[in-house]
Design an enzyme around this catalytic site. Sequence first.
Site, PDB file in Angstrom:
ATOM      1  N   LYS A  82      13.187  -6.382   1.437  1.00 31.00           N
ATOM      2  CA  LYS A  82      11.850  -6.874   1.774  1.00 31.00           C
ATOM      3  C   LYS A  82      11.856  -8.401   1.829  1.00 31.00           C
ATOM      4  CE  LYS A  82       7.022  -6.211   0.232  1.00 31.00           C
ATOM      5  NZ  LYS A  82       6.194  -5.465  -0.732  1.00 31.00           N
ATOM      6  N   SER A 160       2.387  -3.049   1.448  1.00 28.30           N
ATOM      7  CA  SER A 160       3.044  -4.309   1.800  1.00 28.30           C
ATOM      8  C   SER A 160       4.525  -4.124   2.117  1.00 28.30           C
ATOM      9  CB  SER A 160       2.855  -5.346   0.681  1.00 28.30           C
ATOM     10  OG  SER A 160       3.573  -5.004  -0.467  1.00 28.30           O
ATOM     11  N   SER A 184       2.681  -0.096  -3.145  1.00 28.67           N
ATOM     12  CA  SER A 184       3.449  -0.511  -1.972  1.00 28.67           C
ATOM     13  C   SER A 184       4.883   0.010  -1.903  1.00 28.67           C
ATOM     14  CB  SER A 184       3.450  -2.040  -1.856  1.00 28.67           C
ATOM     15  OG  SER A 184       2.158  -2.487  -1.507  1.00 28.67           O
TER      16      SER A 184
END
Length: 467
Positions: A82, A160, A184
């Site tokens: 990420k 997210s 998330s």
Amino acid sequence: MIGEDVLYLTVRELGEKIRTRKLSTVELTEAYLARSEKLGPQLNAYATLTRDRALREAHQAEKEIAAGQYRGPLHGIPYAAKDLLAAKGYPTTWGARPFANQSFDDDANVIRRLQHAGAILIGKAAMIELAGGMGYRYGTASISGGAKNPWNETCWTCGSSSGSGAITSAALAAFAIGTETWGSIVCPSAYCGVSGLRPTFGRVGRSGAMALSYTMDKIGPMARSADDCGIVLHALAAHDADDGGSLPEAQAGFSYHRAAEGGGAPLRIGWVRNAWKDVQPDVESVTRNARVVLERAGAKFVEVELPDGPWEVAAGITISVEGASAFDTLIESGRVAELTDPLSRIGGYINATIPGTDYVRAQRVRRILQRKIDAMFETVDVLAAASLPIAATSMDTNLETDLAFADPLGGIGNFCGLPAISVPSGFTTKNLPVGIQFIGRVLDDDKVLAAANLFQSKTDWHSRRPL
């Protein structure tokens, strides 16, 4: 040429082929990069690809393995991280326009640990700007655009860690790293039909990662199977001296061994009756069938209810206040106006007005809740419920007005730092994935993995492909 069948193999399966030298890690990396270059832009899955680094690490891994220096099941396995995790020399945008040109001189702790295990970073996964720390109204709230769901590209991937969900689901990498402050990892795993593990708070070190909520942020894997998640957590779990929330090594360390089927005492599962107020009929049916599978596999069920209280409000106040602190410079500079989402541009100002007395009161509420939840685990090993009450929603859904449902289990689980895993449990009549989640006591990551592994030993939902 490496075909799609290989790219959809689990980490464990790929690792065994690499270990026995039936599969070249260089060729595997090149195949994932080619697939990422082809499908990544179509899905808005990546913030950036790290091609040069990936190929350099792949060649090094191949040489080490050939020389008998095998590091373990992640050696030579390509993954994506990420884009709130620093990767030396590459942009780390946090999904937000004000940080589009940001880069760091060191790797984040998670990336260093995966490199030590021999894993290969092939790209930075797209994400919601600032991990949703200012609030957001639409799934398009990202410098990369809205991450599209591989099962239906008109739908969002959720949360997210949106790019991490798309990457894992579409086999653009063998696994991805996501983060969760509230939903998330669990949410995109459910929407995208993958397995995602939220570890116990403090078990995975966060140095080099963007901070949103200092007392609630957690980093974990998203992969093909629960077993893969266990393998990755084994590599990640350790004390991080540069993370003030990191557990001591005696608690942070995690040794994963997949339990033999049928071994040990039957799992005691607390079936949460009040996890969701309204559940889509398809989701309700799939989740009910998942319970039947687990009962037939020998699990023992107990009906339980979450305690009543202002838990979600207290958790929300905590995230808002800590987020306002984390992004105070951005807020005070006025550069929040550069963010993509209309709610993101004003959310920080609102969060900054929350009184300190409310924050302190929320922490007192947290301690009360932790005692209540800990007592629940005196009679069960894990809690279970549908991961979400709905399947994937359209990209243009207004999250404020059209997707505003209570999430007591997500709020409680994250507020108390509990481990959880979401795994695929079936599909709706529109062929959208549904997930079931297992939640454990603090440090009982092994038990949530055991429940998920038991379920996946009796089902094949996690092996289904969207593309």
